[in-house]
Enzyme design. Structure first.
Site, mmCIF file in Angstrom:
data_model
loop_
_atom_site.group_PDB
_atom_site.id
_atom_site.type_symbol
_atom_site.label_atom_id
_atom_site.label_comp_id
_atom_site.label_asym_id
_atom_site.label_seq_id
_atom_site.Cartn_x
_atom_site.Cartn_y
_atom_site.Cartn_z
ATOM 1 N N CYS A 75 0.871 -1.069 0.157
ATOM 2 C CA CYS A 75 -0.061 0.070 0.149
ATOM 3 C C CYS A 75 0.925 1.140 0.044
ATOM 4 O O CYS A 75 1.730 1.612 0.959
ATOM 5 C CB CYS A 75 -0.941 0.170 1.217
ATOM 6 S SG CYS A 75 -1.833 1.402 1.427
ATOM 7 N N CYS A 78 0.314 3.452 3.028
ATOM 8 C CA CYS A 78 1.052 2.586 4.144
ATOM 9 C C CYS A 78 2.678 3.191 4.248
ATOM 10 O O CYS A 78 3.062 3.497 5.355
ATOM 11 C CB CYS A 78 0.793 1.451 4.404
ATOM 12 S SG CYS A 78 -1.003 0.994 4.273
ATOM 13 N N ARG A 307 18.497 6.794 40.682
ATOM 14 C CA ARG A 307 17.416 5.645 40.908
ATOM 15 C C ARG A 307 17.973 4.469 39.970
ATOM 16 O O ARG A 307 19.155 4.005 39.921
ATOM 17 C CB ARG A 307 15.903 6.066 40.552
ATOM 18 C CG ARG A 307 15.579 7.012 41.365
ATOM 19 C CD ARG A 307 14.195 7.525 41.403
ATOM 20 N NE ARG A 307 13.432 6.687 42.011
ATOM 21 C CZ ARG A 307 12.114 5.989 41.989
ATOM 22 N NH1 ARG A 307 11.837 6.277 40.676
ATOM 23 N NH2 ARG A 307 11.547 5.251 42.570
ATOM 24 N N GLU A 348 31.815 2.440 48.581
ATOM 25 C CA GLU A 348 31.279 2.938 50.003
ATOM 26 C C GLU A 348 29.711 2.264 50.389
ATOM 27 O O GLU A 348 29.463 2.025 51.451
ATOM 28 C CB GLU A 348 31.159 4.347 49.646
ATOM 29 C CG GLU A 348 30.696 5.175 50.943
ATOM 30 C CD GLU A 348 30.537 6.677 50.896
ATOM 31 O OE1 GLU A 348 30.227 7.490 51.769
ATOM 32 O OE2 GLU A 348 31.314 7.381 49.751
ATOM 33 N N TRP A 375 14.058 -3.031 56.241
ATOM 34 C CA TRP A 375 13.420 -1.619 56.404
ATOM 35 C C TRP A 375 14.084 -0.565 57.189
ATOM 36 O O TRP A 375 14.329 0.568 56.569
ATOM 37 C CB TRP A 375 12.023 -1.704 56.929
ATOM 38 C CG TRP A 375 11.330 -0.604 57.316
ATOM 39 C CD1 TRP A 375 11.042 0.343 56.612
ATOM 40 C CD2 TRP A 375 11.186 -0.170 58.910
ATOM 41 N NE1 TRP A 375 10.292 1.624 57.255
ATOM 42 C CE2 TRP A 375 10.597 1.206 58.596
ATOM 43 C CE3 TRP A 375 11.399 -0.588 59.797
ATOM 44 C CZ2 TRP A 375 10.093 1.846 59.661
ATOM 45 C CZ3 TRP A 375 11.061 0.016 61.021
ATOM 46 C CH2 TRP A 375 10.428 1.214 61.076
ATOM 47 N N HIS A 378 17.387 0.408 55.281
ATOM 48 C CA HIS A 378 17.127 1.148 54.231
ATOM 49 C C HIS A 378 16.797 2.382 54.346
ATOM 50 O O HIS A 378 17.408 3.651 53.897
ATOM 51 C CB HIS A 378 15.920 0.466 53.539
ATOM 52 C CG HIS A 378 16.019 1.123 52.024
ATOM 53 N ND1 HIS A 378 14.785 0.644 51.013
ATOM 54 C CD2 HIS A 378 16.494 2.031 51.439
ATOM 55 C CE1 HIS A 378 14.798 1.325 49.985
ATOM 56 N NE2 HIS A 378 15.863 2.158 49.986
ATOM 57 N N ASN A 379 16.001 2.771 55.741
ATOM 58 C CA ASN A 379 15.924 4.030 56.085
ATOM 59 C C ASN A 379 17.244 4.762 56.791
ATOM 60 O O ASN A 379 17.513 6.004 56.644
ATOM 61 C CB ASN A 379 14.764 4.271 57.327
ATOM 62 C CG ASN A 379 13.436 4.146 56.553
ATOM 63 O OD1 ASN A 379 13.427 4.838 55.517
ATOM 64 N ND2 ASN A 379 12.610 3.824 57.281
ATOM 65 N N VAL A 381 20.178 4.163 55.485
ATOM 66 C CA VAL A 381 20.915 4.741 54.175
ATOM 67 C C VAL A 381 20.261 5.840 53.494
ATOM 68 O O VAL A 381 21.193 6.705 53.199
ATOM 69 C CB VAL A 381 20.563 3.609 53.136
ATOM 70 C CG1 VAL A 381 21.312 3.915 51.872
ATOM 71 C CG2 VAL A 381 21.710 2.290 53.652
ATOM 72 N N ASN A 382 18.935 6.037 53.517
ATOM 73 C CA ASN A 382 18.208 7.212 53.102
ATOM 74 C C ASN A 382 18.793 8.399 53.931
ATOM 75 O O ASN A 382 18.872 9.505 53.448
ATOM 76 C CB ASN A 382 16.679 6.848 53.128
ATOM 77 C CG ASN A 382 16.293 6.082 51.940
ATOM 78 O OD1 ASN A 382 16.995 6.017 51.175
ATOM 79 N ND2 ASN A 382 15.034 5.888 52.244
#
Length: 513
Positions: A75, A78, A307, A348, A375, A378-379, A381-382
């Site tokens: 076509c 197309c 991230r 590190e 948990w 992780h906090n 580290v944050n």
């Protein structure tokens, strides 16, 4: 001989038999490598589909929406429209997509006899015709004036600008044809909608595959790290939230002694070059042939350097922590700590994580305790990164580090008086509620997207679906080995259950390091 010995032998035989067929009849092959898809140019962004792989690809794609263009290669209109379609597909398709994981843009050549029934199913009356809808809904087809159909014909598509404007109106976006990666990002916040974590199942797969690629690229399998990698693989076989990663990890584990034997390291050679190890492992992708995909979903940052991998790895560890049972908690703790210590390449971060592991002075006996420890870690580290990123301006402005979970996601996790001050240790957490949140968030909600697609909805449902379909540019090739793969998957499940029962019955040692 023990039952587990026979299970291992049977799995090894099945995998050997399956791999022998890969040379001429592979499960997945690239479109454009010969037949089936209409001879798509490898540089094209639109994914060529046919009747063989149409339902499977659309069912398995991570994308929220899909566009299917029905055309005919003979076509002229197309052919003239294709450059317009490709301009838009560049934004959404493939590992280098500007806005990945949102829309899968595909094409079906109705001039091919294999697609006659498929095109009739969508009442294709002229070329080209474009349809829009949730990917999993395309299996039902489309009829004119059909009521309550989630598939819609696109009525304003004749130029790239018109098609993109139509898309923007449907999803409330403002994408432009000149957008480049990490420009004009419209990423939703992850602190208000708990359902967003469902997309992270793809990121967990991506992080798992990326981690093993790094291990091979950096030649990190050595005599002193071999055992910790085996332990981590055992944990993934039993508890990875993705079935395709459980199966792939089991394949690697069953064949581990073959490509990485104990006598690989002799007494006079502490380390052995592993430059060829990646080639040896080519047929044992830890999460299947189509992972890594090259992009992130839930873990996508607004900047290239934020991230991504680290986010996906954290989600994986949290998901493992809520899937184990009490008798496995200590094994999971040591496996994760040793894996990060030996194989996480950020020096590190690796040292800091292992320092947190070293502060634990007694073995975990409850899975709840391990999940809450992870948990809390992780906090911690944050909190550390909050200060560094604030002073150096290196954080992601759209996803700043915070104490997790925030009140928007889990108001019951906070006692009524709320946080006393900044810092996890000073927040009055209700740990029972935190554990409930973690179990739901990283447990059932994380895998809900796959359950909805039938990928994880029980061991009997579409046992080999994960490896027979793809969301990007592969075609399903029916092969006799599919039955062997299904049997192998059942055997992997039996092996995982046996290992778990042994872990639960194992008594803690009196001394623990």
């Amino acid at each position: 001989m023990s039952h587990v010995y026979w299970i291992l032998i049977l799995n090894l035989w099945i995998l050997k038999a399956t791999s022998l067929q890969s040379g001429s009849r592979t499960v997945l092959r690239e479109i454009g490598s010969g037949g089936g898809g209409g001879g798509s140019d490898p540089k094209d962004y639109g994914v060529e589909l046919n009747a063989t792989n149409f339902d499977g690809v659309l069912k398995d794609t991570p994308a929220t929406y899909a566009i299917v263009e029905f055309f005919a290669h003979w076509c002229p209109a197309c052919r003239n429209y294709k450059p317009h379609y490709e301009k838009v597909a560049r934004l959404f398709n493939g590992p280098d997509a500007v806005h990945p994981g949102i829309i899968l843009m595909t094409r079906v050549d109705c001039a091919l006899k294999i697609n006659t029934g498929l095109c009739d199913k969508f009442s294709v009356s002229h070329y080209p015709m474009l349809f829009w809808g949730p990917p999993t809904k395309f299996s039902t087809g489309w009829k004119p004036n059909q009521e309550k159909s989630e598939i819609r014909e696109i009525d304003n598509w004749r130029t790239a600008e018109l098609l993109l404007n139509w898309i923007n109106k449907q999803i409330g976006s403002s994408y432009g044809l000149d957008d480049e990666k990490f420009e004009n990002e419209q990423l939703p916040s992850n602190i208000s909608d708990p359902g967003q974590i469902a997309q992270a199942i793809y990121d967990v797969e991506e992080a798992t595959a990326t981690a093993f690629d790094i291990i091979l690229e950096q030649k990190m399998i050595k005599s002193k790290t071999r055992a910790s990698l085996i332990k981590f693989l055992q944990l993934l076989v039993a508890h990875h939230p993705s079935r395709r990663c459980r199966k792939g990890s089991a394949e690697v584990l069953v064949n581990f002694d073959e490509f990485c034997p104990l006598d690989m390291w002799s007494s006079d050679k502490h380390d052995v070059p592993t430059s060829n190890l990646k080639e040896v492992l080519h047929d044992f992708q830890v999460c299947g042939k189509e992972v890594p995909r090259g992009y992130w979903m839930f873990c996508r940052g607004s900047r290239n350097e934020t991230r991504g991998f680290s986010c996906g790895l954290w989600v994986l560890m949290h998901s493992l922590s809520v899937r184990i049972e009490d008798g496995e908690s200590q094994f999971a703790f040591t496996s994760i700590c040793d894996f990060i210590h030996n194989f996480f390449i950020c020096e590190e971060c690796r040292q800091h994580f292992y320092e947190m592991c070293s502060r634990v002075t007694s073995p975990f006996k409850k899975s709840r305790d391990f999940a809450l420890w992870l948990w809390s870690a992780h906090n911690e580290v944050n909190e550390r990164l909050m200060k560094e990123e604030a002073s150096l301006k290196t954080g992601d402005p759209k996803f700043p580090k915070i104490n997790w979970p925030p009140k928007q996601l889990c108001p019951s996790c906070y006692h009524l008086q709320g946080p006393k001050d900044k810092g996890t240790n000073q927040i009055d957490w209700d740990q029972n509620e935190v554990f409930k949140f973690l179990t739901s968030y990283y447990g059932n909600t994380l895998i809900s997207l796959y359950k909805g697609k039938g990928v994880l909805a029980g061991g009997r449902t579409n046992a080999t679906l994960d490896d027979l379909v793809t969301s990007t540019n592969a075609v399903v090739v029916p092969i006799g080995a599919a039955f062997a793969i299904a049997i192998a998957s059942c055997m992997f499940g039996a092996l995982a259950c046996y290992w778990r029962s042994r872990q639960k019955s194992r008594k803690p040692r009196r001394s623990w390091n």
